[in-house]
Motif scaffolding. Structure first.
Motif, PDB file in Angstrom:
ATOM      1  N   CYS A  31       0.811  -1.231   0.000  1.00 23.67           N
ATOM      2  CA  CYS A  31       0.000   0.000   0.000  1.00 23.67           C
ATOM      3  C   CYS A  31       0.838   1.273   0.000  1.00 23.67           C
ATOM      4  CB  CYS A  31      -0.921   0.010   1.221  1.00 23.67           C
ATOM      5  SG  CYS A  31      -2.147  -1.289   1.193  1.00 23.67           S
ATOM      6  N   TRP A  54      -9.528   1.535  -0.187  1.00 26.14           N
ATOM      7  CA  TRP A  54      -9.551   0.921  -1.524  1.00 26.14           C
ATOM      8  C   TRP A  54      -8.250   0.152  -1.766  1.00 26.14           C
ATOM      9  CZ3 TRP A  54     -13.097   0.088  -5.177  1.00 26.14           C
ATOM     10  CH2 TRP A  54     -12.647  -0.342  -6.433  1.00 26.14           C
ATOM     11  N   GLN A  55      -7.112   0.774  -1.454  1.00 27.83           N
ATOM     12  CA  GLN A  55      -5.816   0.101  -1.629  1.00 27.83           C
ATOM     13  C   GLN A  55      -5.742  -1.165  -0.782  1.00 27.83           C
ATOM     14  OE1 GLN A  55      -3.131   3.287  -0.478  1.00 27.83           O
ATOM     15  NE2 GLN A  55      -2.366   3.425  -2.577  1.00 27.83           N
ATOM     16  N   SER A  57      -8.219  -2.979   0.302  1.00 28.25           N
ATOM     17  CA  SER A  57      -9.126  -3.997  -0.239  1.00 28.25           C
ATOM     18  C   SER A  57      -8.500  -4.692  -1.442  1.00 28.25           C
ATOM     19  CB  SER A  57     -10.487  -3.401  -0.589  1.00 28.25           C
ATOM     20  OG  SER A  57     -10.415  -2.601  -1.749  1.00 28.25           O
ATOM     21  N   GLU A  58      -7.799  -3.937  -2.268  1.00 30.32           N
ATOM     22  CA  GLU A  58      -7.111  -4.532  -3.418  1.00 30.32           C
ATOM     23  C   GLU A  58      -5.991  -5.465  -2.959  1.00 30.32           C
ATOM     24  OE1 GLU A  58      -7.586  -3.901  -6.986  1.00 30.32           O
ATOM     25  OE2 GLU A  58      -9.517  -3.312  -6.140  1.00 30.32           O
ATOM     26  N   ALA A  59      -5.182  -5.001  -1.998  1.00 29.07           N
ATOM     27  CA  ALA A  59      -4.058  -5.802  -1.515  1.00 29.07           C
ATOM     28  C   ALA A  59      -4.534  -7.071  -0.800  1.00 29.07           C
ATOM     29  CB  ALA A  59      -3.191  -4.964  -0.570  1.00 29.07           C
ATOM     30  N   GLU A  61      -7.460  -8.521  -1.391  1.00 27.61           N
ATOM     31  CA  GLU A  61      -8.348  -9.247  -2.304  1.00 27.61           C
ATOM     32  C   GLU A  61      -9.756  -9.436  -1.747  1.00 27.61           C
ATOM     33  OE1 GLU A  61      -6.143 -12.851  -3.022  1.00 27.61           O
ATOM     34  OE2 GLU A  61      -4.591 -11.798  -4.151  1.00 27.61           O
ATOM     35  N   PRO A  63     -13.686  -7.063  -1.344  1.00 30.06           N
ATOM     36  CA  PRO A  63     -14.367  -5.811  -1.680  1.00 30.06           C
ATOM     37  C   PRO A  63     -14.298  -4.850  -0.481  1.00 30.06           C
ATOM     38  CG  PRO A  63     -15.964  -7.552  -1.242  1.00 30.06           C
ATOM     39  CD  PRO A  63     -14.602  -8.189  -1.216  1.00 30.06           C
TER      40      PRO A  63
END
Length: 126
Positions: A31, A54-55, A57-59, A61, A63
């Motif tokens: 992040c 958001w970052q 949640s992406e890292a 995996e 939502p």
């Protein structure tokens, strides 16, 4: 109520990070922050911005909604415990305390907050 949300998000963050077997350092690297920032997020000391969430949640995996799962139940429980909270905030003593608090510099404010938290812990545990 904000602090309750911060703590809830932090718990969900820690749970998911551990489930994936990531260290705080690894997540921080993904992040672009220091691991101390992840520590602060996980304990609810620092608020997680929308962009950072958001970052994360992406890292991790998941939502973004993952972090809020179960929050409404916790929020309802907290509201039931503090039904008279509006009366407390409206009291003259509370307003005087808030005004005096914000007239202090940043360091004395932080020390006062730490003192208040430690006194609260003594009441709860002793």
């Amino acid at each position: 109520m904000g602090n309750e949300i911060d703590v809830h998000l932090g718990k969900r963050l820690r749970r998911r990070r551990r489930l994936l077997g990531l260290t705080q350092q690894q997540l921080a690297g993904a992040c672009g922050v220091r691991f101390q920032q992840i520590q602060k997020y996980e304990c609810g000391a620092n608020r997680i911005s929308a962009a950072r969430l958001w970052q994360l949640s992406e890292a991790l995996e998941v939502p973004v909604a993952y972090f809020y799962d179960g929050l409404s139940a916790a929020a309802q429980e907290r509201a039931a415990e503090c039904e008279s909270g509006g009366e407390v905030l409206a009291s003259k003593e509370t307003m005087d305390l808030i005004r005096a608090y914000y007239q202090l510099g940043e360091r004395p404010r932080r020390r006062l907050l730490d003192l208040a938290k430690s006194l609260n812990g003594d009441v709860e545990h002793g």
